[in-house]
Design an enzyme around this catalytic site. Structure first.
Site, PDB file in Angstrom:
ATOM      1  CB  CYS A   1      -5.849   6.969  -0.348  1.00  0.00           C
ATOM      2  SG  CYS A   1      -4.040   7.223  -0.260  1.00  0.00           S
ATOM      3  CB  THR A   2      -2.759   5.610   4.057  1.00  0.00           C
ATOM      4  OG1 THR A   2      -1.948   5.836   2.865  1.00  0.00           O
ATOM      5  CG2 THR A   2      -2.857   4.203   4.228  1.00  0.00           C
ATOM      6  CG  HIS A   3      -1.070   9.535   1.927  1.00  0.00           C
ATOM      7  ND1 HIS A   3      -0.829   8.299   2.006  1.00  0.00           N
ATOM      8  CD2 HIS A   3       0.143  10.376   1.849  1.00  0.00           C
ATOM      9  CE1 HIS A   3       0.419   8.024   1.809  1.00  0.00           C
ATOM     10  NE2 HIS A   3       1.064   9.260   1.547  1.00  0.00           N
TER      11      HIS A   3
ATOM     12  CD  GLU B   1       4.349  10.533   0.556  1.00  0.00           C
ATOM     13  OE1 GLU B   1       5.143  10.688  -0.160  1.00  0.00           O
ATOM     14  OE2 GLU B   1       3.670   9.607   0.900  1.00  0.00           O
TER      15      GLU B   1
ATOM     16  CE1 TYR C   1       4.719  -0.738  -2.128  1.00  0.00           C
ATOM     17  CE2 TYR C   1       2.673  -2.259  -1.125  1.00  0.00           C
ATOM     18  CZ  TYR C   1       4.094  -1.944  -1.282  1.00  0.00           C
ATOM     19  OH  TYR C   1       4.884  -2.664  -0.453  1.00  0.00           O
ATOM     20  N   GLY C   2       0.408   3.057  -5.447  1.00  0.00           N
ATOM     21  CA  GLY C   2      -0.740   3.483  -6.248  1.00  0.00           C
ATOM     22  C   GLY C   2      -0.723   3.605  -7.764  1.00  0.00           C
TER      23      GLY C   2
ATOM     24  CG  ASP D   1       0.735   2.418   3.762  1.00  0.00           C
ATOM     25  OD1 ASP D   1      -0.032   1.955   2.817  1.00  0.00           O
ATOM     26  OD2 ASP D   1       1.469   3.691   4.004  1.00  0.00           O
ATOM     27  CB  SER D   2       2.804   1.881  -0.318  1.00  0.00           C
ATOM     28  OG  SER D   2       1.923   2.789   0.215  1.00  0.00           O
TER      29      SER D   2
ATOM     30  CB  CYS E   1      -1.785  -0.106   1.548  1.00  0.00           C
ATOM     31  SG  CYS E   1      -1.244   0.626   0.245  1.00  0.00           S
TER      32      CYS E   1
ATOM     33  CB  THR F   1      -2.884   0.831  -3.122  1.00  0.00           C
ATOM     34  OG1 THR F   1      -3.108   2.050  -3.382  1.00  0.00           O
ATOM     35  CG2 THR F   1      -2.337   0.035  -4.508  1.00  0.00           C
TER      36      THR F   1
END
Ligand code: DGL
Length: 278
Positions: free
Chosen positions: A185-187, A151, A42-43, A10-11, A73, A75
């Site tokens: 998106c991962t988050h 984050e 990366y996004g 992942d980024s 990821c 993205t």
């Protein structure tokens, strides 16, 4: 049987939401995780840069002799899926399986997609949803502010700033009648409580990481590539930069305390093959 590790990249550390699901599905497997913490996000980058980073990330994992690669990821899976398709080991991203699930689950054919700006600009989810259900209406929304909010750990369902931001992003989707929302998106799975509160119980949330983990288990089983062990797998971390609050952030995405080896690597030193066939 194949006892080599599964590689996930992942980024940054958000891809650990996918690892979390993978450990649930395949508790005996060894997992190598590469988080490009030195070059995240990366996004907001150009397709050319994302493609270059994807090649380097995959190349690093291939050097670790992984048996399968997951691009956790959203993205990368959106902008550089062609890189994944040419690797010498099976690989999967998070877009295709999740788009298929959304196209199947929706009742009224109106599907919302949220992701980083690069993901939404690529139209990846829309294209893949329409392949399965051509008549569906896809409503896309870039939600770049969600990434730093998560984050920073502002994920409590009563967090005023995150709730306000989420309402601003999501209410237009609700007004357009979406009955399914893809968390591209991962988050974003960490914001599920807030998102559900705003959209209500009639909107189904699709977590691409969860679906990718199930797909990975299927691919390994079909190709007789599962490991021998059924429990006590391992997790090894490689990062392109070591951040001071690694344990806190990684633990939040992984959903538990982080234990496992953590190594820092110089991703720029990983040779890029001339052709992406490696
Ligand atoms: N991992 C990215 C994604 O899933 C989010 C963070 C970034 O922008 O790099 O799209």
């Amino acid at each position: 049987m194949d006892n080599r590790p599964i590689g996930v990249f992942d980024s940054g550390l958000g891809g650990l939401t996918v690892v979390r699901q993978l450990i649930r599905e395949l508790p005996g497997e060894q997992i190598i995780y590469f988080g490009d913490t030195g070059r995240v996000p990366y996004g907001t980058r150009s397709p050319e840069t994302i493609e270059k980073y994807t090649r380097q990330d995959c190349n690093f994992l291939l050097k670790e002799d992984v048996k399968l690669i997951i691009a956790a990821c959203g993205t990368v899976s959106s902008v550089a899926p062609h890189v994944l398709n040419t690797l010498p080991v099976p690989a999967l991203g998070v877009v295709e399986p999740a788009a298929k699930a959304a196209a199947t689950v929706t009742r009224n054919g109106i599907i919302g997609v949220i992701g980083t700006s690069a993901t939404i600009n690529s139209g990846s989810f829309l294209i893949n949803i329409r392949k399965i259900r051509p008549s569906s209406q896809v409503v896309e929304q870039a939600c770049p502010l969600f990434v730093p909010l998560v984050e920073n750990g502002w994920i409590d369902e009563n967090d005023e700033v995150t709730c306000l931001t989420a309402r601003r992003y999501l209410l237009p989707l609700l007004n357009q009648g979406v009955d399914t929302l893809l968390l591209g998106c991962t988050h974003f799975p960490l914001l599920k409580p807030i998102i559900s509160k705003i959209l209500g119980p009639s909107v189904t949330l699709i977590d691409p990481g969860k679906i990718a983990a199930t797909k990975c288990a299927q691919m390994l089983a079909e190709n007789d590539m599962l490991c021998e062990k059924s429990g006590n797998g391992s997790l090894r971390f490689y990062l392109s930069d070591r951040t001071e609050d690694f344990a806190r952030v990684a633990g939040m995405f992984l959903g538990r305390d982080v234990n496992g080896d953590v190594h820092t690597i110089n991703i720029d030193n990983v040779d890029i093959p001339v052709e992406c066939g490696v």
